[in-house]
Design a protein around this motif. Structure first.
Motif, mmCIF file in Angstrom:
data_model
loop_
_atom_site.group_PDB
_atom_site.id
_atom_site.type_symbol
_atom_site.label_atom_id
_atom_site.label_comp_id
_atom_site.label_asym_id
_atom_site.label_seq_id
_atom_site.Cartn_x
_atom_site.Cartn_y
_atom_site.Cartn_z
ATOM 1 N N GLU A 29 -7.834 -3.688 12.438
ATOM 2 C CA GLU A 29 -7.657 -2.349 11.877
ATOM 3 C C GLU A 29 -6.416 -2.275 10.995
ATOM 4 O OE1 GLU A 29 -9.845 0.121 11.974
ATOM 5 O OE2 GLU A 29 -11.172 -1.187 13.130
ATOM 6 N N THR A 31 -5.415 -4.843 9.210
ATOM 7 C CA THR A 31 -5.652 -5.761 8.098
ATOM 8 C C THR A 31 -6.578 -5.174 7.043
ATOM 9 O OG1 THR A 31 -5.364 -7.614 9.624
ATOM 10 C CG2 THR A 31 -6.453 -8.102 7.547
ATOM 11 N N TYR A 32 -7.574 -4.405 7.451
ATOM 12 C CA TYR A 32 -8.562 -3.868 6.513
ATOM 13 C C TYR A 32 -7.952 -3.138 5.316
ATOM 14 C CZ TYR A 32 -11.987 -4.798 10.248
ATOM 15 O OH TYR A 32 -12.761 -5.383 11.207
ATOM 16 N N PRO A 33 -6.860 -2.376 5.487
ATOM 17 C CA PRO A 33 -6.325 -1.619 4.339
ATOM 18 C C PRO A 33 -5.531 -2.444 3.321
ATOM 19 C CG PRO A 33 -5.674 -0.603 6.431
ATOM 20 C CD PRO A 33 -6.266 -1.930 6.748
ATOM 21 N N LEU A 34 -5.384 -3.767 3.514
ATOM 22 C CA LEU A 34 -4.598 -4.545 2.562
ATOM 23 C C LEU A 34 -5.109 -4.325 1.139
ATOM 24 C CD1 LEU A 34 -4.123 -8.008 4.297
ATOM 25 C CD2 LEU A 34 -2.364 -6.304 3.793
ATOM 26 N N PRO A 35 -4.217 -3.995 0.223
ATOM 27 C CA PRO A 35 -4.663 -3.764 -1.150
ATOM 28 C C PRO A 35 -5.236 -5.052 -1.752
ATOM 29 C CG PRO A 35 -2.260 -3.744 -1.003
ATOM 30 C CD PRO A 35 -2.779 -3.817 0.393
ATOM 31 N N SER A 76 3.034 -5.641 0.160
ATOM 32 C CA SER A 76 2.664 -4.247 0.381
ATOM 33 C C SER A 76 3.171 -3.692 1.709
ATOM 34 C CB SER A 76 1.142 -4.099 0.330
ATOM 35 O OG SER A 76 0.555 -4.685 1.482
ATOM 36 N N GLU A 78 1.233 -2.171 3.687
ATOM 37 C CA GLU A 78 0.157 -2.459 4.641
ATOM 38 C C GLU A 78 0.386 -3.817 5.312
ATOM 39 O OE1 GLU A 78 -1.448 0.442 1.628
ATOM 40 O OE2 GLU A 78 -0.225 -1.383 1.526
#
Length: 106
Positions: A29, A31-35, A76, A78
């Motif tokens: 959860e 990791t998913y938002p990494l740009p 980032s 994130e």
């Protein structure tokens, strides 16, 4: 594709199953938002094929469009949050960056 590959081993006081569940669940959860993340593949290691390969629990390959995109993700907020989430877990990891080339497909 340009990949971030992470080979990791669990903390000594965690079971393999607990570590994989954490990695594919709670940590995923983060990791998913990494740009710029295009694809994430995860392998739970089921056996080592030679003695020098023992002691690893999983492999993640995070794919980006370019090296610049991968490095931007690593810079980032994130990524910083994901690193904080790992905290002082005491596991081991190897992290490498590189370009992907498909060598064979049947």
């Amino acid at each position: 594709m340009f990949n971030l590959a992470l080979l990791a081993a669990r903390p000594a006081d965690w079971s393999h199953e607990k570590f994989i569940d954490w990695w594919r669940g709670e940590h995923a959860e983060m990791t998913y938002p990494l740009p710029g993340l295009r694809v994430w593949r995860h392998t739970a290691v089921s056996s080592a094929l030679e003695p020098r390969s023992e002691g690893w629990d999983g492999l993640s390959v995070l794919s980006f469009d370019s090296e610049d995109a991968a490095r931007a993700a690593l810079a980032s907020q994130e990524w910083a949050a994901a690193v904080r989430h790992v905290g002082d877990m005491r596991g081991r990891r190897i992290a490498v960056l590189g370009d992907e080339r498909e060598m064979y497909r049947s």
